[in-house]
Design a protein around this motif. Structure first.
Motif, PDB file in Angstrom:
ATOM      1  N   SER B 158      21.882  45.921 -25.976  1.00 40.87           N
ATOM      2  CA  SER B 158      21.056  44.910 -26.636  1.00 40.87           C
ATOM      3  C   SER B 158      21.197  43.568 -25.937  1.00 40.87           C
ATOM      4  O   SER B 158      22.192  43.297 -25.251  1.00 40.87           O
ATOM      5  CB  SER B 158      21.456  44.799 -28.105  1.00 40.87           C
ATOM      6  OG  SER B 158      22.763  44.306 -28.189  1.00 40.87           O
ATOM      7  N   ASP B 159      20.193  42.737 -26.124  1.00 46.77           N
ATOM      8  CA  ASP B 159      20.135  41.473 -25.392  1.00 46.77           C
ATOM      9  C   ASP B 159      21.302  40.547 -25.744  1.00 46.77           C
ATOM     10  O   ASP B 159      21.855  39.888 -24.886  1.00 46.77           O
ATOM     11  CB  ASP B 159      18.809  40.766 -25.680  1.00 46.77           C
ATOM     12  CG  ASP B 159      17.649  41.567 -25.120  1.00 46.77           C
ATOM     13  OD1 ASP B 159      17.898  42.364 -24.188  1.00 46.77           O
ATOM     14  OD2 ASP B 159      16.524  41.426 -25.626  1.00 46.77           O
ATOM     15  N   TYR B 160      21.688  40.552 -27.034  1.00 50.41           N
ATOM     16  CA  TYR B 160      22.743  39.601 -27.379  1.00 50.41           C
ATOM     17  C   TYR B 160      24.083  39.984 -26.774  1.00 50.41           C
ATOM     18  O   TYR B 160      24.891  39.139 -26.439  1.00 50.41           O
ATOM     19  CB  TYR B 160      22.852  39.385 -28.893  1.00 50.41           C
ATOM     20  CG  TYR B 160      23.055  40.617 -29.738  1.00 50.41           C
ATOM     21  CD1 TYR B 160      21.957  41.300 -30.280  1.00 50.41           C
ATOM     22  CD2 TYR B 160      24.324  41.088 -30.011  1.00 50.41           C
ATOM     23  CE1 TYR B 160      22.131  42.414 -31.062  1.00 50.41           C
ATOM     24  CE2 TYR B 160      24.499  42.207 -30.797  1.00 50.41           C
ATOM     25  CZ  TYR B 160      23.409  42.867 -31.320  1.00 50.41           C
ATOM     26  OH  TYR B 160      23.594  43.970 -32.089  1.00 50.41           O
ATOM     27  N   ALA B 163      23.927  39.020 -23.246  1.00 53.36           N
ATOM     28  CA  ALA B 163      24.145  37.587 -23.168  1.00 53.36           C
ATOM     29  C   ALA B 163      25.633  37.271 -23.283  1.00 53.36           C
ATOM     30  O   ALA B 163      26.197  36.506 -22.492  1.00 53.36           O
ATOM     31  CB  ALA B 163      23.371  36.876 -24.282  1.00 53.36           C
TER      32      ALA B 163
END
Lengths: 331, 271, 497
Positions: B158-160, B163
């Motif tokens: 997932s993107d988070y 990140a």
């Protein structure tokens, strides 16, 4: 940046030949691992077979002599290698009790269990595929909900209870079918069939419920895909679109479940064999454990585990055949 | 509709739990005391579900058997979750060859279904509630490992998390902060489903005589005993089977309901 | 011995039919006569010297293999392969004169075969049979039809053993593996053995006496007793050799279709009490246990009221039977009183370790409940047979167990202090030895004494004697009522065409 997306999709991005090779290698390794586990566990079981055969009046010399003649006094490693080596050539050893080849006994029993599992799965599929499709297409209607509800109940019913109830209804009350027992096919095909009906149905009731749910959810997934909507827009009926485009995609997830269910079916058959007193692999295993006939125990467990592993591998490999993305290794 | 499933699940599970709890302090009759003068009585005001071949009240036995059923479920699912979830998360987190190997080893466990394990354990240690629980627990480990791993891989992608990783957050921190909270619901759903399967397995094992020995009542053993009387007292075979079905149905519905509640997109991916 | 017990347990008891001597009630064989018999335990091997499983003599004794002498319904010896025998005055010498018999192979049965067979049994793995023949000092064969056996001491049990498995006469010229291919002189031969399913015998057309009634007799094996019942109900069987679930008898209530034969066996269901355990070494505790269990109610509950109360280790078919079943009538108050006297007024905890067989499980549940009523808390454990054999039978690691002892005349087990009962009573040991050495009248008198001592001493709790429950279709006749040997003797059985 490190490759964070590897893992689950890793196998999928290889070419099909590599995928198959890796899967087969894993299968063989699993087989070896399983055989070691089985052998070690059996060797560690308490209860001396020589004592079981000879009884308590046996002298320590006669026990030792019998253990020697059974080959039980040899080192574990050489016994293991002999066992595995024999199995590679189809020789599962000799039963300690009957002195008959284990492979023959397993083969006879496997026939019974095999029929049971085969028909159980066949009946379950014949019911589950159409019913699951109907449930999916009509999922927003009453009929769909009823099917879902019934399959939910079917899922909760123990197969052996279904068997007991079936015996009561069809054998005790209606007297249509025999309550239990088995007649080999070549002896009397009619009797053979009659004796298999109830066990197969008991096994199939539960399996059909499981499969119906999976078929339904697989089809629902497909129905929501864009290409079905496109096909619908192009004038196809819902079922027609499904038939034309959706089945292959739905079948991938169904095949997965099918494989796993086939494996549990083999084991579930043990309980059903007990309800209906069928001389199958499960009864052979239970009897052999009770007698500490370790060669038979090892052989039977190995065959069951082998069956499960083969099915799992076949399922994995079927992805390659069914999923065009994997097949062509486009990525 | 979703609410209905969940509520029905909660209701059925509550019934079973309640039966078990009540049976600790009260049952209509002694669940093990034999009464030769009251054998095979049909249902009546005195014995709601009748008595069995020993003259023991069936309702009382059904109630007490709920204890064993729940105990086996809790311990078996507990073993499976405690072993399977860390394996799954670890494998999903680390990825690579290690992950492959770990998952393939748990796959070998798949080839040893609960029944085979239970037969071997019973042969080694004598059949008991414990051998049944452990066998079912071990056999259920791969299911939890898979679910946890799938959840972990999803979260990791997932993107988070990407990140967070690019900001230099360590794996352990990610596991604690992002993965566990995200995997927990899936594991919860899996636990409910596995509970139902564990009850079925326990019933089958006690039916085969590979679990709790008598006189402790179990639904499976009651069915085995009932088979003897199938020609004369068929109703004996009805109640224990019904009890099993209700309990399993309850946990299945609970699992489905939870799944829908937590994430409508999460469908039956549990294997 | 143990393996007999093994089968005892597993079989719940071998269906064993009394013989009706050599006179066959059957008519001359009509064409294609078939008989199918349901049995519960399959032989582990077909070699009677390979194992003492009761399932071996069930099929083979008197049917495929013969002995020098046989025991009839009344417990009397009758000639078989030996047309006559003489006993020396000191009762240590026996001279057998062989009949003009032949093996199925066509060879005559000679004294050489007898000597060879006795040697084979004594050297074999059937320890029980071997030990029964251990009193043999020498076997000589002065001519082909005469065998002289000398014993080290007089022994009544020896002659009895010679009429059972231990006395089987093999064809010494046979080169077959006896474990799978028997070679005997009986009215039947092995036709086929499908391991795990059935075993078929066919008529030995060269039989030296009246030919067998059936062309084929098939023993079908059922691990599940209910399956055996359904097989009879659906026409797959003619005979249930011994009904394992008497609760299912109502299925066969239709007398126009079925016949139920109810008699006795040698299978005493013994609730063994470990006499060396701390609490159980106290006679009062053992007596209390005997008072605490309502055995009639137990039989009614676990065995559908079929079965005989015995009170000691003697079935009614033994010559030294007396009814001792009322030695300790059901009296829970008396039981509590005795326990209090023994110092257990605040309760007693005992371990019941049972083999996994239906009658033991059910009886155990019943007994545990009744013992709880008088303040004895019983923890039940079920052991698979090999574990039971190891822990309970060999190591006597138990307080209470329940198992059927199916061997004939097995009261003598109590004379062995090392047997798992751990019953150590020199008087009993002496009386048993004297009974074996004495004349028939002495034997009966002494054995009666032993039975009474055991009963009074509450050496065990004899729950009941397993019934011989044979169910047949209505057209089958001649099944003997009582099972006095382990053989399912086919000689008197016939089937209306």
């Amino acid at each position: 940046m490190p490759n964070l997306r590897r893992g689950a999709t890793r196998l999928r991005i290889r070419g099909p030949a590599v995928t198959v090779a890796i899967r087969v290698a894993i299968f063989l390794l699993s087989l070896v691992l399983a055989s070691v586990l089985i052998f070690v566990v059996c060797a560690a079981l308490p209860g001396d077979i020589a004592q079981v055969i000879l009884g308590q009046n046996a002298t320590s010399e006669s026990l030792a002599a019998l253990r020697h003649s059974l080959g039980l006094d040899r080192p574990l490693l050489s016994r293991y290698l002999d066992w595995v080596g024999g199995m590679l050539t189809g020789d599962f050893g000799t039963s300690f009790f009957t002195r008959l080849p284990v492979a023959d006994q397993i083969a006879t029993r496997l026939a019974v269990t095999g029929w049971l599992v085969f028909f159980g799965m066949a009946v379950a599929l014949l019911v589950a595929v159409p019913v699951g499709m109907i449930a999916a297409v009509r999922r927003r209607r009453l009929s769909g909900a009823v099917i879902s509800g019934l399959s939910q109940i079917g899922l909760a019913v123990p197969a052996f209870w279904a068997g007991i109830l079936a015996v009561f209804i069809f054998a005790v009350k209606l007297r249509w079918l025999p309550a239990n027992g088995y007649v080999p096919l070549r002896e009397d095909p009619m009797q053979w069939a009659a004796h298999l009906v109830l066990p197969v149905l008991s096994l199939a009731v539960v399996q059909a419920s499981v499969l119906t749910r999976y078929v339904r959810s697989a089809i629902v997934d497909v129905l929501e895909e864009d290409y079905i909507r496109t096909a619908r827009a192009a004038g196809w009926t819902r079922l027609g679109a499904l038939w034309r485009h959706g089945l292959r995609n739905a079948s991938i997830s169904v095949v997965t479940v099918l494989g796993l269910q086939l494996a549990t079916l083999f084991v579930g058959a043990i309980v059903i064999e007990s309800v209906f007193a069928l001389p199958g692999l499960g009864q052979l295993l239970l009897d052999a454990v009770a007698q500490r006939d370790l060669m038979v125990v090892q052989g039977t467990v190995m065959v069951l585990v082998f069956a499960v592993l083969v099915v799992n591998t076949a399922v994995d490999l079927s992805y390659v055949a069914l999923d065009p993305r994997i097949r062509t290794a486009r990525r | 509709m979703r609410r209905v499933t969940l509520l029905a699940g909660v209701a059925l599970v509550s019934v079973v739990v309640l039966l078990a709890l009540v049976s600790f302090v009260w049952t209509p009759y002694d669940p093990v005391r034999v009464d030769p003068s009251a054998r095979l009585l049909g249902p009546s005001a005195a014995h709601w579900l009748g008595t069995d071949g020993f003259g023991i009240d069936i309702a009382s036995r059904i109630m007490v058997a709920a204890q064993t059923c729940l105990l086996v479920g809790v311990i078996a699912v507990g073993i499976a979750a405690l072993v399977g979830v860390p394996i799954g998360i670890g494998s999903g987190l680390l990825g690579g060859w290690f992950s492959e190997v770990v998952m393939r080893v748990t796959d070998v466990l798949y080839a040893f279904p609960a029944l085979l394990l239970a037969i071997l354990l019973a042969a080694a240690f004598g059949a008991s509630t414990w051998t049944a629980m452990i066998a079912i627990g071990i056999a259920t480990i791969p299911a939890f490992a898979r679910v946890a791993r799938a959840g972990t891989v999803q979260v990791m992608a997932s993107d988070y998390v990407l990140a967070a990783r690019s900001c230099g957050t360590g794996r352990a921190a990610i596991a604690g902060r992002h993965i566990l909270p995200n995997v927990a619901p899936v594991v919860g759903v899996q636990a409910s489903v596995a509970f139902g399967i564990a009850i079925l397995a326990e019933a089958a094992l006690s039916y085969l005589g590979l679990a709790t020995p008598p006189p402790t009542p179990t639904w499976g053993r009651m069915l085995r005993d009932a088979q003897t009387y199938l020609f004369t007292e068929p109703s004996l075979a009805l109640w224990p089977g019904l009890a099993i079905a209700v309990a399993v149905l309850g946990f299945n519905l609970l699992g489905d309901g939870l799944r829908d509640l937590l994430d409508p997109k999460l469908r039956e991916q549990a294997r | 011995m143990t393996k007999k017990l093994v089968s005892a347990v597993a079989l719940a008891l071998a269906a064993a039919m009394a013989l009706t001597a050599c006179t066959s009630a059957s008519s001359a064989p009509s064409p294609a006569q078939q008989l199918t018999i349901g049995a519960s335990l399959e032989p582990p091997t077909l070699d009677p010297t390979g194992s003492d499983a009761a399932s071996i003599p069930q099929v083979l004794l008197y049917n495929v293999y013969e002995t020098l002498i046989k025991i009839d319904n009344a417990g009397k010896f009758q000639p078989l392969l030996a047309q006559k025998w003489q006993t020396s005055p000191d009762r240590t010498g026996y001279t057998f004169t062989l009949a003009n018999a032949t093996f199925a192979s066509g060879r005559p049965v000679t004294s050489k075969d007898v000597a060879w067979s006795l040697d084979r049994v004594r050297a074999g793995n059937n320890v029980a049979a071997a030990s029964q023949l251990s009193v043999i000092k020498s076997v000589s064969t002065p001519n082909p039809t005469t065998v002289v056996v000398r014993l080290t001491k007089p022994s009544s049990s020896w002659l009895f053993a010679m009429a059972s498995t231990a006395g089987i006469i093999f064809d010494s010229a046979s080169t077959s593996d006896f474990a799978t291919v028997p070679a005997g002189s009986g009215p039947y031969r092995l036709a086929r053995w499908t391991k795990g399913s059935d075993l078929a015998l066919d008529r030995n057309n060269a039989y030296w006496q009246r030919k067998a009634a059936f062309d084929t007799v098939t023993f079908r094996y059922f691990t599940d007793p209910n399956a055996m019942n359904s097989a009879l109900l659906s026409g797959g069987l003619d005979v249930i050799s011994n009904l394992q679930v008497p609760q299912t008898l109502p299925q066969f209530a239709d007398t126009s279709r079925y016949r139920v034969i109810e008699g006795t066996t040698n299978g005493e269901v013994v609730m063994s009490l470990n006499n060396s355990a701390k609490a159980l070494s106290d006679k009062r505790v053992r007596q209390a246990i005997n008072y605490a269990v309502d055995r009639q109610a137990l039989v009614d509950t676990v065995w559908a009221g079929k079965g005989t109360l015995i009170g000691s280790m003697v079935p009614p078919t033994d010559p030294w039977y007396t009814d001792l079943s009322q030695t300790y009538p059901y009296d829970p108050a008396k039981a509590r009183q005795l326990l209090a006297q023994a110092g257990y007024s605040h309760g007693l905890r005992l371990r019941m370790r049972l083999p996994v067989v239906p009658y033991a499980t059910a009886s155990g549940q019943f007994v545990a409940s009744q013992l709880a009523d008088v303040g004895i808390q019983v923890t039940t454990e079920e052991l698979e047979f090999p574990r039971w054999l190891d822990q309970v039978f060999t190591k006597a690691d138990y307080d209470i167990s329940i198992v059927a002892h199916v061997e004939a005349r097995d009261m003598v087990r109590f004379a062995d202090p090392k047997y798992y009962f751990r019953y150590d009573n020199p008087t009993v040991t002496r009386l048993v030895a004297e009974a074996d050495a004495g004349s028939e009248a002495q034997q009966i008198a002494k054995m009666k004494q032993v039975a009474a001592i055991l009963a009074n001493d509450a050496a065990a709790d004899w729950l009941f004697l397993l019934p011989n429950l044979v169910v047949t279709t209505a057209d089958v006749t001649g099944v003997p009522q009582n099972a006095t040997t382990l053989s399912f003797d086919l000689s008197s059985i016939a089937k209306a065409a």
